[in-house]
Write a protein that holds these residues in place. Structure first.
Motif, PDB file in Angstrom:
ATOM      1  N   ASN A  16      42.263  49.383  40.782  1.00  0.00           N
ATOM      2  CA  ASN A  16      41.003  48.664  40.985  1.00  0.00           C
ATOM      3  C   ASN A  16      39.769  49.472  40.591  1.00  0.00           C
ATOM      4  N   GLN A  49      41.959  38.532  40.933  1.00  0.00           N
ATOM      5  CA  GLN A  49      41.894  39.800  40.220  1.00  0.00           C
ATOM      6  C   GLN A  49      41.828  39.565  38.718  1.00  0.00           C
ATOM      7  N   ASP A  64      29.680  42.249  39.455  1.00  0.00           N
ATOM      8  CA  ASP A  64      28.642  43.087  40.072  1.00  0.00           C
ATOM      9  C   ASP A  64      28.426  44.373  39.276  1.00  0.00           C
ATOM     10  N   ALA A  65      29.502  44.976  38.779  1.00  0.00           N
ATOM     11  CA  ALA A  65      29.363  46.201  37.989  1.00  0.00           C
ATOM     12  C   ALA A  65      28.585  45.916  36.713  1.00  0.00           C
ATOM     13  N   LYS A  77      34.716  39.387  41.201  1.00  0.00           N
ATOM     14  CA  LYS A  77      33.334  39.605  41.669  1.00  0.00           C
ATOM     15  C   LYS A  77      32.923  41.066  41.497  1.00  0.00           C
ATOM     16  N   GLN A  78      33.854  41.987  41.658  1.00  0.00           N
ATOM     17  CA  GLN A  78      33.588  43.409  41.458  1.00  0.00           C
ATOM     18  C   GLN A  78      33.188  43.676  40.008  1.00  0.00           C
ATOM     19  N   CYS A  82      41.047  44.953  39.734  1.00  0.00           N
ATOM     20  CA  CYS A  82      39.645  44.726  40.113  1.00  0.00           C
ATOM     21  C   CYS A  82      39.430  43.256  40.448  1.00  0.00           C
TER      22      CYS A  82
END
Length: 479
Positions: free
Chosen positions: A106, A151, A131-132, A127-128, A124
């Motif tokens: 992740n 994911q 956001d990144a 949403k991660q 990952c």
């Protein structure tokens, strides 16, 4: 041509011991409580069994697990966030397969804002990744209802769609490179960040949409885009289904390629949403059978977008395409309009049993398909509640049939093969596909043989045999 079946049942104890040693104490679980949420799909349609849940922490560990399983001819079922709708990430019921979760892979490996790329591991959360990208003042545009738990590896393995396909394309359109563990445990490092690479076959495309049947995606290079500075959301009451396609064309004509989303919503879906989901508001005063939810976005000054949309809606009102429309004047108003659409997804948990179809037809054929399929469904089962909604801008409609109010769920579900065949035959007649963005998995595996040319099925099986000759990669799914 038959796919060779794995020969080992049950899973040998020495293999389980070797896998545990390969991933360490934190990399496996076998207790029932830990396994339970991984063994049933989101729709609670498929329930499997496994002697071991493996959670590798690196690509090297994934490769070693697959190498061990390949040597023992034991199947491996890769699993991401387990939000799929076709049973593609659930192991078999007989306990003969190892379940491999990518959740510990992740990491965001790299962001190159100047090149417009982000390199991420398969575990990952979507949403991660979003956001990144946002922190780097960029946009990763893949967006769907499960983005807080799905994911990215699963998104790529199923070629996920979502609400922004009209502008940015499906998941496969957002990928520049992949890292994949092959069926023999070797690692293919295709993590290229190039927009142009004309050196032979585009190998990565084989694994995008393959649902883990050819190899396990462990990392990917994804495209990033300029972050939108302006978003405009509108909601329009349509006077007819054909009016939706004409309104889409007019919005695109006045805004260029700024139309990001164009969603078609039925009145029955809004009514059910207001019944079951708190916070659903009536979007416009005029009640009609269908509505369009429209979003425009721009990375630079969007002054012309609003005036162009206002002009398009005014002309559509004057020409009788729409009966009413509203344009959000704030982010909160836009959120409330989108919540109407989200509620139609959420109400599926409360409005009774439904038979779901994730279909696509050419955009120009959406009205004709809808009218024909609705009439045929109601004729076949009087009282059935037809709730079709979705991405009309790219031709993808979620054509859901809810049980009649006066009918129990069991007799309704017994009608599923008949009703699904009816809907899918109409899809074929309109030049469409029986799976637009949810994949094939177990749910549609046998059906695709009815709707794809025999030579296409043969080519898929030949590719499977070349890349996975012992059929250990997610067997029983897709082909």
């Amino acid at each position: 041509m038959n796919i060779q079946q794995p020969r080992v049942r049950p899973v040998p104890s020495d293999l389980i011991a070797a896998i545990k040693a390969a991933v360490g104490e934190k990399g496996w679980r076998e207790d029932a409580d830990a396994l339970a949420p991984h063994l049933i799909d989101w729709r609670r349609r498929y329930r499997g069994t496994t002697p071991l849940l493996v959670q590798p922490a690196s690509t090297a560990e994934v490769a070693e697990v697959v190498r061990l399983c390949a040597a023992a001819r034991v199947p491996v079922v890769p699993q991401g966030g387990n939000t799929g709708l076709c049973g593609g990430a659930i192991p078999a019921e007989d306990g003969s397969e190892i379940l491999l979760s990518l959740s510990r892979l992740n990491r965001i490996r790299d962001i190159d804002a100047a090149n417009g790329t982000i390199t991420v591991e398969a575990g990952c959360i979507l949403k991660q990744v979003q956001d990144a990208a946002s922190e780097a003042d960029r946009l990763f545009p893949l967006s769907l209802a499960a983005e807080g738990s799905c994911q990215i590896g699963g998104n790529l393995s199923t070629n996920a769609g979502g609400i922004a396909v009209l502008h940015y394309g499906n998941a496969r359109d957002l990928v520049l490179g992949l890292e994949v563990v092959l069926a023999d445990g070797r690692v293919w490092d295709g993590l290229r960040t190039l927009r142009k690479d004309n050196t032979g076959y585009d190998i990565k495309q084989l694994f995008l949409g393959a649902e883990g049947t050819l190899g396990i995606i462990t990392a990917a290079v994804l495209k990033l885009f300029p972050k939108p500075r302006v978003r405009i959301t509108a909601f329009a009451a349509l006077n007819s289904l054909p009016a939706a396609i004409e309104l889409l064309a007019r919005c695109r004509a006045t805004s260029g390629e700024a139309v990001t989303s164009f969603e078609l919503l039925p009145r029955i879906g809004i009514d059910l949403g207001r019944r079951y989901i708190a916070g659903v508001v009536e979007p416009v005063a005029e009640r009609r059978d269908y509505y369009a939810l429209i979003e425009l976005s721009a990375a630079a000054n969007g002054d012309g977008l609003r005036s162009g949309l206002d002009a398009a809606l005014a002309a559509a009102l004057e020409d009788g395409l729409i009966a009413d429309a509203t344009v959000a004047e704030s982010e909160e108003q836009a959120r409330r309009l989108w919540f109407v659409r989200e509620a139609i997804v959420e109400l599926q948990k409360f409005a009774g049993v439904s038979i779901k179809h994730d279909i696509s037809v050419p955009v120009s054929r959406v009205p004709a398909f809808m009218e024909e399929a609705i009439a045929a469904s109601v004729k076949a089962l009087p009282g059935v509640r037809v709730v079709p909604f979705g991405h009309a801008g790219d031709g993808n409609i979620h054509f859901n049939l809810y049980q009649p109010e006066d009918m129990d769920s069991d007799p309704f579900l017994r009608r599923q093969p008949e009703l699904t065949r009816l809907v899918h035959d109409i899809v074929r007649a309109h030049g469409g596909s029986i799976s637009a963005e949810h994949g094939v998995g177990r749910l549609r595996r046998d059906e695709i043989g009815l709707y794809k040319p025999a030579v296409e099925i043969e080519l898929m099986r030949r590719i499977k045999q070349v890349l996975d000759p012992d059929n250990i990669m997610n067997p029983g799914k897709v082909v």
